[in-house]
Design a protein around this motif. Structure first.
Motif, PDB file in Angstrom:
ATOM      1  N   LYS A 223       0.828  -1.210   0.000  1.00  0.00           N
ATOM      2  CA  LYS A 223       0.000   0.000   0.000  1.00  0.00           C
ATOM      3  C   LYS A 223       0.858   1.254   0.000  1.00  0.00           C
TER       4      LYS A 223
ATOM      5  N   ARG B 118       2.523   1.733  -3.456  1.00  0.00           N
ATOM      6  CA  ARG B 118       1.484   2.062  -4.442  1.00  0.00           C
ATOM      7  C   ARG B 118       1.100   3.526  -4.335  1.00  0.00           C
ATOM      8  N   ARG B 119       0.848   3.972  -3.107  1.00  0.00           N
ATOM      9  CA  ARG B 119       0.464   5.371  -2.908  1.00  0.00           C
ATOM     10  C   ARG B 119       1.600   6.323  -3.256  1.00  0.00           C
TER      11      ARG B 119
ATOM     12  N   SER C 167      -3.792   3.832  -8.147  1.00  0.00           N
ATOM     13  CA  SER C 167      -4.964   3.257  -7.497  1.00  0.00           C
ATOM     14  C   SER C 167      -4.784   1.739  -7.429  1.00  0.00           C
ATOM     15  N   GLN C 168      -5.616   1.084  -6.632  1.00  0.00           N
ATOM     16  CA  GLN C 168      -5.566  -0.375  -6.573  1.00  0.00           C
ATOM     17  C   GLN C 168      -5.874  -0.974  -7.948  1.00  0.00           C
ATOM     18  N   LYS C 169      -6.809  -0.374  -8.656  1.00  0.00           N
ATOM     19  CA  LYS C 169      -7.165  -0.860  -9.987  1.00  0.00           C
ATOM     20  C   LYS C 169      -5.992  -0.728 -10.939  1.00  0.00           C
TER      21      LYS C 169
ATOM     22  N   GLN D 115      -9.356  -6.007  -8.985  1.00  0.00           N
ATOM     23  CA  GLN D 115      -8.825  -5.014  -8.049  1.00  0.00           C
ATOM     24  C   GLN D 115      -8.824  -5.566  -6.626  1.00  0.00           C
ATOM     25  N   SER D 116      -9.797  -6.447  -6.320  1.00  0.00           N
ATOM     26  CA  SER D 116      -9.917  -6.983  -4.968  1.00  0.00           C
ATOM     27  C   SER D 116      -8.685  -7.802  -4.574  1.00  0.00           C
TER      28      SER D 116
ATOM     29  N   ILE E  56      -5.562  -6.982  -5.088  1.00  0.00           N
ATOM     30  CA  ILE E  56      -4.649  -6.029  -4.455  1.00  0.00           C
ATOM     31  C   ILE E  56      -5.178  -5.631  -3.092  1.00  0.00           C
ATOM     32  N   GLY E  57      -6.493  -5.385  -2.990  1.00  0.00           N
ATOM     33  CA  GLY E  57      -7.081  -5.010  -1.712  1.00  0.00           C
ATOM     34  C   GLY E  57      -6.872  -6.075  -0.654  1.00  0.00           C
TER      35      GLY E  57
ATOM     36  N   GLU F 294      -3.248  -5.985   0.476  1.00  0.00           N
ATOM     37  CA  GLU F 294      -2.917  -4.815   1.287  1.00  0.00           C
ATOM     38  C   GLU F 294      -3.471  -4.928   2.704  1.00  0.00           C
TER      39      GLU F 294
ATOM     40  N   LEU G  54     -10.893   5.973  -5.173  1.00  0.00           N
ATOM     41  CA  LEU G  54      -9.924   5.161  -4.463  1.00  0.00           C
ATOM     42  C   LEU G  54      -8.812   6.033  -3.934  1.00  0.00           C
TER      43      LEU G  54
END
Length: 222
Positions: free
Chosen positions: A15, A18-19, A24-26, A37-38, A40-41, A44, A222
């Motif tokens: 996370k 990425r930020r 974004s996660q997507k 995308q889920s 990655i979620g 994280e 996001l």
């Protein structure tokens, strides 16, 4: 040098980096070649543990060494700076309307898309006249990857080379409308293909003008 916050788990490190890239996660899922995308979620939040191959894939998409994600203790985290690979500095591009994009296609010398109320950043190089658009409709939405649902943002690089299989914003001259589709060239024939099978593929023969290639995407919210 990136300032590292407390990152005690693999998920928190994913996370963080990425930020740091403004992804974004997507966008990260797409960069990894995954349709969900889920995924990655889940990584994280540490509700799902990635395989070593997945860690390597994520690290490559984040432009860092896999060790930057695998390190656990504080002393090792301080050494992550040594493992980081060079990254491209983000650049902001204007979010413009589809009408303005169509006008730019007709007279690029007189319509530089620089005046906008909203600017979005990207590490991709869209050139001096690059711009973002908001996806309209569901013709580019599908269950696979990539998918561009309505409301997502796409970054357009004007005057990019035409490559079969890539995604372009195109003005249909005979219809007077601007659209976003996948460009396909097969056996000398050229097409604009929607990702949603409910829409028909358009054969083109000089009746359109390519505005630019889509090189990045962002999901809203996001």
């Amino acid at each position: 040098m990136i300032k590292l916050a407390a990152m005690n788990t693999l998920g928190s490190r994913i996370k963080h980096y990425r930020r740091a890239l403004g992804m974004s996660q997507k966008a990260l899922a797409m960069a990894c070649g995954w349709g969900s995308q889920s995924r990655i979620g889940n990584y994280e939040t540490d509700s799902r543990e990635p395989t070593l191959d997945d860690v390597r894939t994520i690290a490559a998409a984040l432009r860092i060494a896999p060790e930057a994600l695998l390190l656990e203790d504080d002393d090792s985290v301080q050494n992550v700076q040594m493992a980081l690979q060079p990254t491209k500095a983000p650049k902001a591009y204007p979010l413009i309307s589809w009408v303005m994009a169509g006008e730019w296609a007709e007279s690029p010398d007189n319509h530089h898309p620089g005046d906008a109320d909203e600017w979005l950043s990207s590490t991709e190089n869209a050139g001096e006249n690059g711009f973002w658009l908001t996806v309209r409709g569901d013709s580019m939405t599908c269950n696979g990857n990539p998918s561009f649902p309505e409301g997502s943002r796409i970054l357009v690089r004007p005057e990019a080379d035409r490559i079969s299989g890539k995604y372009y914003v195109v003005k249909l001259i005979d219809k007077g409308e601007t659209t976003f589709k996948q460009f396909i060239e097969d056996a000398g024939n050229k097409y604009l293909k929607p990702l949603n099978p409910s829409y028909r593929t358009i054969e083109i023969n000089g009746n359109c003008q390519f505005i630019g290639r889509v090189i990045d995407t962002k999901m809203t919210g996001l």
